[in-house]
Design a protein around this motif. Structure first.
Motif, mmCIF file in Angstrom:
data_model
loop_
_atom_site.group_PDB
_atom_site.id
_atom_site.type_symbol
_atom_site.label_atom_id
_atom_site.label_comp_id
_atom_site.label_asym_id
_atom_site.label_seq_id
_atom_site.Cartn_x
_atom_site.Cartn_y
_atom_site.Cartn_z
ATOM 1 N N ASN A 157 37.138 8.878 49.142
ATOM 2 C CA ASN A 157 36.747 9.398 50.454
ATOM 3 C C ASN A 157 35.892 10.654 50.286
ATOM 4 O O ASN A 157 36.365 11.779 50.479
ATOM 5 N N ARG A 158 34.622 10.428 49.956
ATOM 6 C CA ARG A 158 33.693 11.542 49.756
ATOM 7 C C ARG A 158 32.622 11.549 50.847
ATOM 8 O O ARG A 158 31.502 11.991 50.646
ATOM 9 N N TYR A 159 32.968 11.016 52.000
ATOM 10 C CA TYR A 159 32.050 10.977 53.131
ATOM 11 C C TYR A 159 31.772 12.395 53.639
ATOM 12 O O TYR A 159 32.556 13.333 53.390
ATOM 13 N N GLU A 218 38.520 17.503 44.805
ATOM 14 C CA GLU A 218 38.333 16.676 43.609
ATOM 15 C C GLU A 218 38.360 17.536 42.347
ATOM 16 O O GLU A 218 38.933 17.131 41.330
ATOM 17 N N ARG A 275 37.799 16.600 54.303
ATOM 18 C CA ARG A 275 38.496 17.818 53.895
ATOM 19 C C ARG A 275 39.967 17.707 54.238
ATOM 20 O O ARG A 275 40.399 16.819 54.956
ATOM 21 N N TRP A 300 40.928 11.224 47.128
ATOM 22 C CA TRP A 300 39.883 12.244 47.050
ATOM 23 C C TRP A 300 38.762 11.849 46.103
ATOM 24 O O TRP A 300 37.776 12.573 45.971
ATOM 25 N N TYR A 301 38.903 10.735 45.448
ATOM 26 C CA TYR A 301 37.788 10.135 44.701
ATOM 27 C C TYR A 301 36.967 9.246 45.632
ATOM 28 O O TYR A 301 35.737 9.321 45.664
ATOM 29 N N GLN A 335 36.148 18.001 50.351
ATOM 30 C CA GLN A 335 36.400 17.037 49.272
ATOM 31 C C GLN A 335 35.927 17.484 47.892
ATOM 32 O O GLN A 335 36.673 17.302 46.906
ATOM 33 N N PRO A 336 34.726 18.043 47.729
ATOM 34 C CA PRO A 336 34.314 18.413 46.373
ATOM 35 C C PRO A 336 35.274 19.395 45.695
ATOM 36 O O PRO A 336 35.572 19.260 44.500
ATOM 37 N N ARG A 387 28.838 7.865 45.784
ATOM 38 C CA ARG A 387 28.861 9.174 45.129
ATOM 39 C C ARG A 387 27.536 9.913 45.317
ATOM 40 O O ARG A 387 27.507 11.149 45.410
#
Length: 534
Positions: free
Chosen positions: A46-48, A85, A52, A43-44, A81-82, A167
């Protein structure tokens, strides 16, 4: 830095954080190392766009502490994702874990010293650590296939792998974008960016069966509902087949055709992975059941697409492979985006991508698709990649990379013969390699490893390693189970088929999370029979 510690944990994701916490609780001097700048693991990185959960948020949690569970509140059923994280940061802060982790530090090698029974671990920062134990919590999907096509370095635009997404994000306004791959990740990207780009070309090789996601927001009543179930979930999740709250409970043969159809309709409407993980287990064993369930899902997709050309490009034929033998993606209006005039599905199964050229993507027939941005949703070296990309040397000079190049093998998915005191989670031949709610299975594995190290300390032992006989028996048990299923007849990343030259073996244990848990317990209760200690 030169330092001696009791244990090194590689990775600060779901399993790494809990492993560090447990070892600290029993008084082990433990150090975590992670290439990322903060906690989060998958989850750091894979922020594409669109990343989710596809496990329900209230089951993708740690269950060892009721207050830790209840003091975090999710905003929806499948958060993005946000928010995930932020949850990982909450865990790290609540348990005060960062003081035990060295970030922005990639482990480059680990070498076992047979004379001392200890590991020498080196990093890209010049660190040299001497450690009794090494625990690889590197993740099952953490080694992205970045160099997939000839000519990538010639591309004039931006090219990015979803597993290494920047990021700061990417501005798609006015851009022509190409997405390569329509697995679970590619689908999330496509449905999310389709309305933000000037033109979207999706390069489709293997059509996927997909299920619609229903993702309601959570208000006070929903939060109260799921938090009240803590004891139920703590008891139930570890003992189901896939570590989810639901399980296979109804036999295909016990229902009439009308009842089967009604059950499929009801579960499909749930908007989750339930159709895959808790409808009819027979679809993984019996060809006729597989065909009927596959046809049901295919019909649902065709009803939405309508266009014969899109159906041909995006919907599997029932004879291609069975529903559920590939990873099943959840989606939100994914199929509908292909009806937008600026979105195009480019079939590349019979006309594959030949290379990346400065202006875009060139196919085998010479066609060049000009794009400004290429998003590669082309997958990972699953199961083995996270550990084999580190130079790991065990007894007699054997390397894990070479051993896994010969044969994908482990004992219980947590140790490998020839590599004493090396543990791992999310590795091959355990449910966590693919077929499990990850927090359920990763918690179980880290707890087993923690108990094993505690056993060694209490009995005055310093080294543990599975015997060759035990490992061969575990591999045979694993293979016997999967060879009885339709998984064994289907090529996918599940059996390493996405990596040229990778030995074919189904990566995930198919006996079920509950059964696996019991088998691991039996080994521990026996005083680790089959494992050699000194």
């Amino acid at each position: 830095m030169n330092k001696q510690v009791d244990a090194i944990v590689i990775g600060a994701g779901v399993s790494g954080l809990y492993q560090i916490h447990q070892l600290r609780q029993q008084g082990v001097d433990v150090l975590g190392l992670d290439a990322a700048s903060d906690v989060g693991g998958t989850w750091y990185w894979n922020r594409y766009p669109g990343a989710r959960f596809d496990s329900e948020s209230y089951i993708y949690q740690y269950l060892f502490d009721e207050d830790l569970y209840k003091d975090w509140t999710w905003s929806e059923r499948f958060p993005a994702q946000p928010e995930i994280e932020r949850w990982m940061h909450y865990i790290a802060d609540r348990l005060d874990l960062r003081k035990s982790i060295k970030f922005s530090t990639r482990v480059t090698s680990a070498e076992f010293n047979e004379a001392t029974g200890r590991w020498t671990v080196r990093t890209d920062q010049g660190d040299v650590f001497d450690s009794r134990f090494v625990i690889g919590c590197t993740g099952m999907l953490s080694a992205p296939l970045t160099d997939r096509f000839k000519g990538q370095d010639t591309f004039r635009g931006t090219i990015v792998h979803t597993g290494l997404y920047p990021r700061e994000g990417i501005d798609f306004k006015g851009k022509k974008v190409g997405v390569i791959g329509i697995g679970a990740t590619g689908i999330q990207v496509i449905q999310t960016i389709a309305h933000s780009v000037d033109e979207l070309k999706v390069f489709v090789r293997t059509p996927q069966y997909v299920l619609p996601m229903k993702n309601p927001k959570y208000g006070p009543e929903e939060v109260k509902w799921y938090k009240s179930r803590f004891d139920e979930l703590k008891q139930n999740l570890p003992n189901t087949f896939t570590g989810f709250e639901y399980d296979f409970t109804v036999a295909w043969a016990d229902l009439t055709p009308e009842q089967r159809r009604a059950r499929l309709e009801e579960i499909h409407a749930d908007g989750s992975l339930k159709l895959w993980l808790a409808s009819f287990g027979e679809m993984f064993f019996e060809e006729d059941v597989s065909r009927e369930v596959s046809q049901f899902v295919r019909d649902k997709m065709c009803e939405r697409l309508k266009d014969p050309e899109l159906i041909d490009a995006l919907v599997p034929e029932v004879g291609d492979y069975g529903f559920g033998t590939h990873r099943v993606p959840l989606e939100t209006n994914y199929l509908e985006v292909y009806r937008l005039p600026h979105v195009h599905a480019i079939k590349v199964r019979d006309n594959p991508i030949a290379e990346i050229v400065p202006e875009g993507i060139k196919l085998a027939d010479g066609t060049v698709h000009e794009v400004d941005i290429i998003i590669m949703a082309v997958g990972f070296d699953a199961g083995t990649g996270g550990m084999s990309r580190i130079d790991i040397t065990g007894r007699d000079g054997m390397t894990l990379r070479d051993e896994w190049h010969k044969e994908t093998r482990t004992s219980l998915g947590m140790q490998v013969h020839g590599f004493p005191n090396l543990f791992m989670t999310g590795a091959p031949l355990a449910p966590s390699a693919a077929l499990c709610n990850m927090t359920t299975c990763l918690q179980q594995q880290t707890e087993w490893i923690n108990d094993c190290i505690k056993y060694l300390r209490e009995t005055g032992k310093t080294v543990i390693e599975p015997s060759a006989e035990f490992e061969r028996a575990w591999i045979q048990h694993h293979d016997d189970l999967v060879n009885a299923t339709l998984f064994s007849k289907t090529d996918s990343w599940y059996n390493g088929s996405n990596i040229p030259g990778k030995p074919k073996r189904f990566l995930s244990y198919t006996g079920g999370a509950g059964t696996y848990r019991q088998k691991c317990k039996e080994v521990a209760d026996s005083g680790y029979a089959g494992f050699e200690t000194a």
